[in-house]
Scaffold this active site. Structure first.
Site, PDB file in Angstrom:
ATOM      1  N   ASP A   1      55.055  22.348 -14.658  1.00  0.00           N
ATOM      2  CA  ASP A   1      54.799  21.904 -16.018  1.00  0.00           C
ATOM      3  C   ASP A   1      54.481  20.415 -16.081  1.00  0.00           C
ATOM      4  O   ASP A   1      54.912  19.634 -15.230  1.00  0.00           O
ATOM      5  CB  ASP A   1      56.026  22.157 -16.899  1.00  0.00           C
ATOM      6  CG  ASP A   1      56.277  23.638 -17.106  1.00  0.00           C
ATOM      7  OD1 ASP A   1      55.300  24.408 -17.133  1.00  0.00           O
ATOM      8  OD2 ASP A   1      57.453  24.013 -17.252  1.00  0.00           O
ATOM      9  N   HIS A   2      53.774  20.040 -17.137  1.00  0.00           N
ATOM     10  CA  HIS A   2      53.635  18.637 -17.497  1.00  0.00           C
ATOM     11  C   HIS A   2      54.749  18.283 -18.490  1.00  0.00           C
ATOM     12  O   HIS A   2      55.267  19.163 -19.194  1.00  0.00           O
ATOM     13  CB  HIS A   2      52.262  18.382 -18.132  1.00  0.00           C
ATOM     14  CG  HIS A   2      51.132  18.505 -17.159  1.00  0.00           C
ATOM     15  ND1 HIS A   2      50.508  17.424 -16.584  1.00  0.00           N
ATOM     16  CD2 HIS A   2      50.519  19.602 -16.634  1.00  0.00           C
ATOM     17  CE1 HIS A   2      49.562  17.818 -15.770  1.00  0.00           C
ATOM     18  NE2 HIS A   2      49.545  19.147 -15.771  1.00  0.00           N
ATOM     19  N   PRO A   3      55.126  17.017 -18.570  1.00  0.00           N
ATOM     20  CA  PRO A   3      56.247  16.619 -19.444  1.00  0.00           C
ATOM     21  C   PRO A   3      55.824  16.547 -20.903  1.00  0.00           C
ATOM     22  O   PRO A   3      55.367  15.506 -21.393  1.00  0.00           O
ATOM     23  CB  PRO A   3      56.635  15.246 -18.886  1.00  0.00           C
ATOM     24  CG  PRO A   3      55.378  14.709 -18.288  1.00  0.00           C
ATOM     25  CD  PRO A   3      54.618  15.898 -17.771  1.00  0.00           C
ATOM     26  N   MET A   4      55.983  17.632 -21.625  1.00  0.00           N
ATOM     27  CA  MET A   4      55.473  17.731 -22.989  1.00  0.00           C
ATOM     28  C   MET A   4      56.275  16.919 -24.002  1.00  0.00           C
ATOM     29  O   MET A   4      55.824  16.721 -25.133  1.00  0.00           O
ATOM     30  CB  MET A   4      55.390  19.195 -23.414  1.00  0.00           C
ATOM     31  CG  MET A   4      54.346  19.976 -22.638  1.00  0.00           C
ATOM     32  SD  MET A   4      53.999  21.610 -23.321  1.00  0.00           S
ATOM     33  CE  MET A   4      55.565  22.434 -23.040  1.00  0.00           C
TER      34      MET A   4
ATOM     35  N   LEU B   1      51.026  13.490 -21.317  1.00  0.00           N
ATOM     36  CA  LEU B   1      51.145  14.603 -20.377  1.00  0.00           C
ATOM     37  C   LEU B   1      50.662  14.235 -18.979  1.00  0.00           C
ATOM     38  O   LEU B   1      50.920  14.968 -18.025  1.00  0.00           O
ATOM     39  CB  LEU B   1      50.288  15.781 -20.867  1.00  0.00           C
ATOM     40  CG  LEU B   1      50.653  16.426 -22.196  1.00  0.00           C
ATOM     41  CD1 LEU B   1      49.506  17.303 -22.666  1.00  0.00           C
ATOM     42  CD2 LEU B   1      51.928  17.238 -22.055  1.00  0.00           C
TER      43      LEU B   1
END
Length: 214
Positions: free
Chosen positions: A72-75, A80
């Site tokens: 995941d990307h850090p939302m 991002l």
């Protein structure tokens, strides 16, 4: 001479392997990328898979172009983008955010024994695919899948159970995936010829010591 071996995984060309471990009789298809994962005995994947932060069970069948544990990307952050956690790639005086990468590695996907992930399927981080379950090609699995359930769609939803609950429970209890290699060879013709219920009737109550002579 058998192509697969107990002591060395069969890794096809053009694979990228980082922090991966393997059980016996494992095969990894051409062009696959593995990171921070374990393939247990007899598990295999076809070509061009991308599997990260995952534990893959015994006898797992993973078709081509499957992705497991996509990171995941850090939302919850202002951005991002890679630049603030792969920072060393962008700035001479900055380091990568090791804490972020360590956190992502804790979010493991679990693929159960004797599962089948169809062509192009995706399994999200922290999802468990139960023993004997089937994921249809192209499905994106965002929630845990019970043992011996068939799921499909985006997001994946249950279609039907492979077997009745009593048969599924009996297969779980039999746990044939833990049998020694010689016992599997002895039972090979029964794996080929018998239905699941007939196989259970033949082997339930058979001890490990007797399986090689049944």
């Amino acid at each position: 001479m058998a192509r697969l071996a107990a002591d060395t995984p069969f890794i096809h060309p053009d694979c990228e392997v980082n922090d991966a471990t393997f059980g016996a009789f494992v095969e990894i298809g051409r062009g696959t990328r593995l990171a921070h994962c374990h393939f247990d005995d007899y598990a295999y994947c076809d070509r061009s898979c991308d599997i990260a932060n995952a534990s893959v069970g015994k006898f797992s069948n993973i078709a081509a172009f499957v992705r497991v544990g996509a990171t995941d990307h850090p939302m919850d952050k202002a951005s991002l983008h890679h630049f603030h956690y792969r920072s060393g790639d962008y700035f001479d005086d900055a380091d990568h955010d090791d804490a972020w990468f360590a956190y992502r590695r804790t979010r493991r996907a679990i693929i159960g024994h004797d599962t089948w992930l169809g062509h192009g399927a995706q399994v999200r981080p922290e999802v468990t695919i139960g023993h004997g379950a089937v994921v249809a090609g192209g499905a994106i699995v965002t929630k845990d899948v019970p043992p011996y359930m068939i799921v499909a769609g985006i997001p994946a939803v249950p279609l039907r159970a492979r077997f009745s609950a009593p048969v599924a429970d009996r297969l779980m209890a039999l746990a044939w995936w833990d049998w020694p290699h010689a016992a599997l060879r002895t039972a090979l013709e029964d794996f080929r010829a018998l239905s699941a219920e007939a196989f259970l009737e033949r082997y339930e109550g058979v001890t490990q010591d007797r399986k090689t002579s049944v």
